[in-house]
Motif scaffolding. Structure first.
Motif, PDB file in Angstrom:
ATOM      1  N   ALA A 155      36.082  44.128  41.814  1.00  0.00           N
ATOM      2  CA  ALA A 155      37.259  43.604  41.108  1.00  0.00           C
ATOM      3  C   ALA A 155      38.547  44.092  41.756  1.00  0.00           C
ATOM      4  O   ALA A 155      39.491  43.316  41.964  1.00  0.00           O
ATOM      5  CB  ALA A 155      37.214  44.016  39.638  1.00  0.00           C
ATOM      6  N   ASN A 156      38.595  45.375  42.076  1.00  0.00           N
ATOM      7  CA  ASN A 156      39.793  45.906  42.718  1.00  0.00           C
ATOM      8  C   ASN A 156      39.989  45.321  44.108  1.00  0.00           C
ATOM      9  O   ASN A 156      41.123  45.063  44.528  1.00  0.00           O
ATOM     10  CB  ASN A 156      39.706  47.432  42.784  1.00  0.00           C
ATOM     11  N   TYR A 182      40.958  47.355  56.186  1.00  0.00           N
ATOM     12  CA  TYR A 182      42.393  47.587  56.058  1.00  0.00           C
ATOM     13  C   TYR A 182      42.741  48.299  54.756  1.00  0.00           C
ATOM     14  O   TYR A 182      43.649  49.130  54.702  1.00  0.00           O
ATOM     15  CB  TYR A 182      43.119  46.250  56.137  1.00  0.00           C
ATOM     16  N   LEU A 183      41.991  48.001  53.700  1.00  0.00           N
ATOM     17  CA  LEU A 183      42.352  48.510  52.373  1.00  0.00           C
ATOM     18  C   LEU A 183      41.548  49.731  51.940  1.00  0.00           C
ATOM     19  O   LEU A 183      42.080  50.617  51.281  1.00  0.00           O
ATOM     20  CB  LEU A 183      42.196  47.393  51.337  1.00  0.00           C
ATOM     21  N   SER A 184      40.257  49.773  52.220  1.00  0.00           N
ATOM     22  CA  SER A 184      39.424  50.944  51.905  1.00  0.00           C
ATOM     23  C   SER A 184      39.688  51.469  50.493  1.00  0.00           C
ATOM     24  O   SER A 184      40.315  52.505  50.305  1.00  0.00           O
ATOM     25  CB  SER A 184      39.687  52.058  52.929  1.00  0.00           C
ATOM     26  N   ILE A 185      39.165  50.779  49.496  1.00  0.00           N
ATOM     27  CA  ILE A 185      39.561  51.095  48.119  1.00  0.00           C
ATOM     28  C   ILE A 185      38.893  52.333  47.533  1.00  0.00           C
ATOM     29  O   ILE A 185      39.307  52.796  46.472  1.00  0.00           O
ATOM     30  CB  ILE A 185      39.317  49.888  47.193  1.00  0.00           C
ATOM     31  N   ALA A 186      37.834  52.866  48.173  1.00  0.00           N
ATOM     32  CA  ALA A 186      37.294  54.156  47.712  1.00  0.00           C
ATOM     33  C   ALA A 186      38.363  55.213  47.952  1.00  0.00           C
ATOM     34  O   ALA A 186      38.746  55.478  49.084  1.00  0.00           O
ATOM     35  CB  ALA A 186      36.014  54.493  48.461  1.00  0.00           C
ATOM     36  N   HIS A 187      38.865  55.818  46.891  1.00  0.00           N
ATOM     37  CA  HIS A 187      40.113  56.581  46.933  1.00  0.00           C
ATOM     38  C   HIS A 187      39.828  58.062  46.702  1.00  0.00           C
ATOM     39  O   HIS A 187      39.329  58.433  45.655  1.00  0.00           O
ATOM     40  CB  HIS A 187      41.036  56.056  45.823  1.00  0.00           C
ATOM     41  N   GLY A 188      40.123  58.880  47.674  1.00  0.00           N
ATOM     42  CA  GLY A 188      39.946  60.316  47.497  1.00  0.00           C
ATOM     43  C   GLY A 188      38.927  60.922  48.435  1.00  0.00           C
ATOM     44  O   GLY A 188      38.691  62.135  48.407  1.00  0.00           O
ATOM     45  N   GLY A 189      38.317  60.109  49.277  1.00  0.00           N
ATOM     46  CA  GLY A 189      37.416  60.640  50.286  1.00  0.00           C
ATOM     47  C   GLY A 189      36.002  60.893  49.792  1.00  0.00           C
ATOM     48  O   GLY A 189      35.796  61.329  48.665  1.00  0.00           O
ATOM     49  N   ARG A 190      35.040  60.609  50.641  1.00  0.00           N
ATOM     50  CA  ARG A 190      33.659  60.994  50.341  1.00  0.00           C
ATOM     51  C   ARG A 190      33.539  62.507  50.464  1.00  0.00           C
ATOM     52  O   ARG A 190      34.199  63.118  51.308  1.00  0.00           O
ATOM     53  CB  ARG A 190      32.700  60.261  51.285  1.00  0.00           C
ATOM     54  N   LYS A 249      47.146  51.547  41.756  1.00  0.00           N
ATOM     55  CA  LYS A 249      46.309  52.569  41.120  1.00  0.00           C
ATOM     56  C   LYS A 249      46.291  53.863  41.925  1.00  0.00           C
ATOM     57  O   LYS A 249      45.244  54.289  42.429  1.00  0.00           O
ATOM     58  CB  LYS A 249      44.890  52.045  40.924  1.00  0.00           C
ATOM     59  N   HIS A 250      47.452  54.504  42.013  1.00  0.00           N
ATOM     60  CA  HIS A 250      47.499  55.800  42.683  1.00  0.00           C
ATOM     61  C   HIS A 250      46.766  56.864  41.865  1.00  0.00           C
ATOM     62  O   HIS A 250      46.482  57.950  42.375  1.00  0.00           O
ATOM     63  CB  HIS A 250      48.958  56.215  42.897  1.00  0.00           C
ATOM     64  N   ASP A 251      46.458  56.559  40.611  1.00  0.00           N
ATOM     65  CA  ASP A 251      45.881  57.534  39.693  1.00  0.00           C
ATOM     66  C   ASP A 251      44.376  57.391  39.549  1.00  0.00           C
ATOM     67  O   ASP A 251      43.778  58.014  38.667  1.00  0.00           O
ATOM     68  CB  ASP A 251      46.512  57.368  38.306  1.00  0.00           C
ATOM     69  N   GLY A 252      43.737  56.607  40.406  1.00  0.00           N
ATOM     70  CA  GLY A 252      42.313  56.355  40.231  1.00  0.00           C
ATOM     71  C   GLY A 252      41.470  56.787  41.408  1.00  0.00           C
ATOM     72  O   GLY A 252      41.982  57.027  42.511  1.00  0.00           O
ATOM     73  N   PHE A 253      40.162  56.886  41.189  1.00  0.00           N
ATOM     74  CA  PHE A 253      39.218  57.162  42.263  1.00  0.00           C
ATOM     75  C   PHE A 253      38.859  55.889  43.015  1.00  0.00           C
ATOM     76  O   PHE A 253      38.243  55.942  44.073  1.00  0.00           O
ATOM     77  CB  PHE A 253      37.948  57.808  41.709  1.00  0.00           C
ATOM     78  N   TYR A 275      40.892  52.493  44.375  1.00  0.00           N
ATOM     79  CA  TYR A 275      42.263  52.026  44.580  1.00  0.00           C
ATOM     80  C   TYR A 275      42.363  50.531  44.300  1.00  0.00           C
ATOM     81  O   TYR A 275      41.409  49.782  44.490  1.00  0.00           O
ATOM     82  CB  TYR A 275      42.702  52.317  46.010  1.00  0.00           C
ATOM     83  N   GLY A 276      43.513  50.110  43.833  1.00  0.00           N
ATOM     84  CA  GLY A 276      43.746  48.707  43.549  1.00  0.00           C
ATOM     85  C   GLY A 276      45.077  48.542  42.858  1.00  0.00           C
ATOM     86  O   GLY A 276      46.005  49.323  43.072  1.00  0.00           O
ATOM     87  N   VAL A 277      45.171  47.516  42.017  1.00  0.00           N
ATOM     88  CA  VAL A 277      46.370  47.295  41.217  1.00  0.00           C
ATOM     89  C   VAL A 277      45.954  47.190  39.754  1.00  0.00           C
ATOM     90  O   VAL A 277      44.900  46.625  39.433  1.00  0.00           O
ATOM     91  CB  VAL A 277      47.136  46.019  41.644  1.00  0.00           C
ATOM     92  N   HIS A 278      46.771  47.750  38.883  1.00  0.00           N
ATOM     93  CA  HIS A 278      46.477  47.650  37.450  1.00  0.00           C
ATOM     94  C   HIS A 278      46.616  46.208  36.967  1.00  0.00           C
ATOM     95  O   HIS A 278      45.866  45.762  36.096  1.00  0.00           O
ATOM     96  CB  HIS A 278      47.414  48.557  36.656  1.00  0.00           C
ATOM     97  N   GLU A 279      47.580  45.499  37.536  1.00  0.00           N
ATOM     98  CA  GLU A 279      47.741  44.070  37.216  1.00  0.00           C
ATOM     99  C   GLU A 279      48.406  43.386  38.391  1.00  0.00           C
ATOM    100  O   GLU A 279      49.093  44.029  39.197  1.00  0.00           O
ATOM    101  CB  GLU A 279      48.560  43.878  35.941  1.00  0.00           C
ATOM    102  N   LEU A 280      48.188  42.085  38.508  1.00  0.00           N
ATOM    103  CA  LEU A 280      48.778  41.308  39.591  1.00  0.00           C
ATOM    104  C   LEU A 280      49.289  39.990  39.020  1.00  0.00           C
ATOM    105  O   LEU A 280      48.543  39.006  38.914  1.00  0.00           O
ATOM    106  CB  LEU A 280      47.741  41.040  40.696  1.00  0.00           C
ATOM    107  N   PRO A 281      50.553  39.939  38.615  1.00  0.00           N
ATOM    108  CA  PRO A 281      51.113  38.692  38.106  1.00  0.00           C
ATOM    109  C   PRO A 281      51.173  37.633  39.211  1.00  0.00           C
ATOM    110  O   PRO A 281      51.709  37.884  40.297  1.00  0.00           O
ATOM    111  CB  PRO A 281      52.528  39.099  37.641  1.00  0.00           C
ATOM    112  N   VAL A 282      50.624  36.463  38.944  1.00  0.00           N
ATOM    113  CA  VAL A 282      50.623  35.366  39.921  1.00  0.00           C
ATOM    114  C   VAL A 282      51.023  34.065  39.232  1.00  0.00           C
ATOM    115  O   VAL A 282      50.911  33.918  38.003  1.00  0.00           O
ATOM    116  CB  VAL A 282      49.247  35.181  40.592  1.00  0.00           C
TER     117      VAL A 282
END
Length: 434
Positions: A276-277, A315-323, A419-423, A425-432
């Motif tokens: 989803a992210n 480019y995005l690598s959404i797993a956030h915080g490193g293995r 989502k700087h606050d998550g493990f 990464y993504g966006v909390h919402e994306l208005p389109v």
């Protein structure tokens, strides 16, 4: 000069090793005198991304990759594991049998305080890791996943229909990015989609950095009781789904009920949150790069979408915080000695921007061959669901932008909440709008 020639500069202050990279560039790995290193300031991790550059890794990670590819960092609990920043070094670590993924190891560099829940086999080493992973691995085999393509297409097409029939503008996260993988994983597992609000809320609680240990354990407990109840029900009335398969393993004595439940929680969370992210963040990235979006949207070649999926994952690598890993024996990484019992952190977002692995890495290029990225990890712990995630993203990329060619952001870029606050990464919402 040999590839691994030692050098020394000054009277015993700095040592290091020359390395020749696959592209022919000679680099120098610095190693400091132990006395000097003990007094040096250890940077805090994780590090902040630059304001205005939310798609890019933190600038401090870039500097470390270029100058000190293995260095200590300080985590939330004061521990100082090693940070591994280069692509080749990360792949080597992730395939080294002297390195452990055991989350119960006392030196394991934990992402957050407390939390008694270990998400099944991803926090274990072989042979138990391999044994438990095999219990569900066949459901994610390439042929099995490919057979799901018509179902995924139906889900994506229905989600686009709902998007077009709904309000304009809208939040793409809630209207499309979250429902698609949630519906897919519900069908695979045998979980009622009607309960999506419940499991999405608890999943978000578990993967948020702002969650307290008690809150995380409570959320995990709610999901465990819910999924444990579903597995128990399928023991009595099995169906053609993965939870029923776990029930069969319980009956055969191959799994305990707790092991089956922990595996179910892992698959449910990982099966919808990460994809989803990636759908939402990848869409925003493409909207910000209209030339790349046009290449993807206007091509009838399915290989273009396949390459676009790999490039956006890189480019995005959404797993956030490193293995996270622990060295079980003394070993050398990037020319430096790592001792047994020392922690390792491997941030894939900077490994996937390593110029030695990906020329001009900060340029988004959907024609690039980026399959060797580490967005899904590497080695025996490589993401079990990667084939399904790739399929979902490919179908989304070949459907959404063609059926909604006027898709555009409905908010200023600087107002989109990342989502700087998550493990994850993504966006909390994306208005389109369209």
């Amino acid at each position: 000069m040999s590839e691994d020639a030692e050098f020394r500069h000054g009277p015993g202050t700095t040592t290091g090793t020359f390395h020749t990279t696959p592209t022919g560039r000679t680099t120098m790995t610095r190693t400091s005198d132990p006395a000097a290193e003990s007094t040096a300031e250890v940077p805090e991790y994780p590090m902040p991304r630059a304001r205005g550059c939310p798609f890019d890794p933190p600038p401090a990670l870039r500097d470390l990759q270029r100058e000190t590819p293995l260095t200590r960092v300080r985590l939330w609990d004061g521990s100082t594991p090693w940070l591994v920043t280069r692509h080749a070094d990360q792949r080597a670590v992730l395939t080294d049998p002297r390195v452990s993924a055991d989350m119960t190891h006392p030196a394991y560099p934990r992402q957050a305080p407390g939390g008694n829940a270990t998400l099944s086999f991803i926090g274990m080493d072989d042979p138990e890791h391999a044994r438990l992973r095999r219990m569900v691995g066949s459901a994610f085999a390439v042929k099995k996943v490919e057979a799901m393509r018509p179902m995924v297409r139906r889900i994506v097409d229905d989600a686009v229909d709902d998007l077009l029939d709904g309000p304009n503008p809208t939040d793409l996260v809630e209207a499309f990015a979250l429902p698609v993988p949630s519906l897919v994983i519900c069908e695979l597992l045998g979980v009622p989609y009607a309960d999506h609000g419940f499991f999405q809320h608890n999943s978000r609680t578990i993967i948020s950095r702002g969650t307290t240990p008690a809150q995380r354990d409570e959320a995990f407990g709610r999901l465990a009781r819910y999924l444990g109840g579903l597995v128990a029900a399928k023991l009595e009335d099995p169906g053609d789904d993965l939870l029923s398969g776990l029930g069969h393993r319980i009956r055969a004595g191959e799994l305990t009920a707790d092991q089956a439940t922990a595996t179910a929680v892992l698959l449910l969370i990982a099966g919808h949150e990460t994809t989803a992210n990636m759908i939402a963040l990848g869409t925003l990235l493409l909207l910000r790069n209209p030339d790349q979006l046009a290449l993807l949207r206007d091509s009838d070649d399915p290989a273009v979408a396949t390459r676009a999926v790999e490039e956006t994952l890189r480019y995005l690598s959404i797993a956030h915080g490193g293995r996270r890993r622990v060295a079980l024996e003394d070993m050398e990484i990037a020319g430096r000695r790592v001792r047994a019992g020392e922690g390792l952190v491997l941030p894939n977002e900077i490994a996937n921007r390593d110029p030695d692995a990906f020329p001009d890495p900060d340029r988004l290029d959907i024609t690039r061959g980026a399959r060797h990225h580490v967005a899904f990890g590497f080695g025996v712990h490589q993401c079990l669901g990667q084939t399904l995630a790739r399929l979902e993203l490919e179908v989304v990329y070949r459907t959404l932008y063609r059926r909604v060619p006027g898709l555009r952001p409905a908010a200023d870029f600087e107002d989109i909440p990342f989502k700087h606050d998550g493990f994850v990464y993504g966006v909390h919402e994306l208005p389109v709008a369209w």
